[in-house]
Enzyme design. Structure first.
Site, mmCIF file in Angstrom:
data_model
loop_
_atom_site.group_PDB
_atom_site.id
_atom_site.type_symbol
_atom_site.label_atom_id
_atom_site.label_comp_id
_atom_site.label_asym_id
_atom_site.label_seq_id
_atom_site.Cartn_x
_atom_site.Cartn_y
_atom_site.Cartn_z
ATOM 1 N N GLU A 132 -6.118 1.586 5.734
ATOM 2 C CA GLU A 132 -4.744 1.133 5.453
ATOM 3 C C GLU A 132 -4.097 2.028 4.393
ATOM 4 O OE1 GLU A 132 -5.327 -3.603 6.496
ATOM 5 O OE2 GLU A 132 -5.502 -2.980 4.431
ATOM 6 N N ALA A 161 -0.426 -8.296 3.531
ATOM 7 C CA ALA A 161 -1.007 -8.227 2.187
ATOM 8 C C ALA A 161 -1.692 -9.557 1.887
ATOM 9 C CB ALA A 161 0.074 -7.967 1.147
HETATM 10 C C1 5RP Z 1 -6.662 -6.284 5.957
HETATM 11 C C2 5RP Z 1 -5.512 -6.555 5.068
HETATM 12 C C3 5RP Z 1 -4.490 -7.537 5.545
HETATM 13 O O1 5RP Z 1 -3.243 -6.935 5.555
HETATM 14 C C4 5RP Z 1 -4.484 -8.712 4.628
HETATM 15 O O2 5RP Z 1 -5.817 -9.228 4.533
HETATM 16 C C5 5RP Z 1 -3.548 -9.817 5.128
HETATM 17 O O3 5RP Z 1 -4.041 -10.340 6.288
HETATM 18 P P1 5RP Z 1 -3.354 -11.555 7.041
HETATM 19 O O4 5RP Z 1 -2.066 -11.055 7.586
HETATM 20 O O5 5RP Z 1 -4.354 -11.928 8.121
HETATM 21 O O6 5RP Z 1 -3.183 -12.675 6.057
HETATM 22 O O7 5RP Z 1 -5.359 -6.018 3.998
HETATM 23 O O8 5RP Z 1 -7.595 -5.424 5.361
#
Ligand code: 5RP
Length: 222
Positions: free
Chosen positions: A103, A83
């Site tokens: 997602e 997230a």
């Molecule tokens: C991708 C997402 C990811 O879960 C979110 O951006 C978190 O990414 P990260 O684990 O690289 O911080 O929603 O669309």
């Protein structure tokens, strides 16, 4: 611990939610990449995964984990994803990696959403992270005006100087300046604006459990 180590910690901890014999729903992002690497250690115990992005599919396959289409599977016992922000109720902002639509689809067909995140993602109220919204390109200018009417400033996400194109062939607006005090109502409202494919507030598909990586270990929030 570095942020990368915290991500590896929660990626590993998420394995306890994978039921041997079940197909697992897999999200997208750098934290999920750690989970995929950990999942490879138990690949002989699961039939495979349903993936939320082209990038995660490639990583899963490279590690020898079979990938099923979402349409081939009725229900998943668990979906594991990261997230950009998560609040104490499990509401999230997602879509920093532009994979929010798939997602949300995979989350919707899963009984439980396990969110894996480092502690920097925990917030009191959603909205400091620019809200990703996947949009149909012909609606972009009108949607920018609609967000302005709510007090938000929407920017078209670019990649290499051109609009970023998602796995679904659409564009992303990133919106700053919003007050998301009621995530459920906000998600419902924006989702019905013509031209919005998916808004990156996950309140209807909120996390059932959050595994938060902290300097003193993994905290489990339910
Ligand atoms: C991708 C997402 C990811 O879960 C979110 O951006 C978190 O990414 P990260 O684990 O690289 O911080 O929603 O669309």
């Amino acid at each position: 611990m570095t942020q990368d180590e915290l991500k590896a910690l929660v990626g590993q901890a998420a394995l306890q939610y994978v039921t041997p014999g079940d197909i697992v729903g897999v999200g997208t992002g750098s934290t999920v990449n750690k989970f995929i690497d950990a999942l490879a250690t138990m690949k002989d115990q699961i039939p495979g995964a349903v993936s939320s992005s082209v990038a995660s599919t490639a990583r899963l396959k490279a590690l020898g984990i079979p990938v099923f289409e979402a349409n081939e599977v009725a229900e998943l016992s668990v979906y594991i994803d990261g997230a950009d922000e998560i609040d104490a109720q499990g509401h999230m902002i997602k879509g920093g990696g532009a994979a929010l639509t798939r997602e949300k689809i995979v989350a919707a067909q899963s009984r439980r959403f396990i969110c894996i995140a480092d502690e920097s993602k925990m917030v009191k109220a959603l909205g400091a992270f620019p809200l990703p919204v996947e949009v149909i390109p012909m609606a972009t200018a009108r949607l920018i005006r609609q967000f302005a009417a709510l007090g938000g400033k929407a920017h078209l996400r670019l990649k290499d100087g051109a609009p970023l194109v998602t796995d679904n062939g659409q564009h992303i607006l990133d919106v700053t300046g919003l007050q998301i005090t009621d995530p459920l109502a906000f998600e419902s409202e924006v989702n019905q604006w013509p031209g919005v494919v998916t808004v990156g507030v996950f309140a209807h598909q909120k996390a059932s459990v959050c595994l938060l990586g902290t300097s003193s270990g993994v905290k489990t929030l339910t």
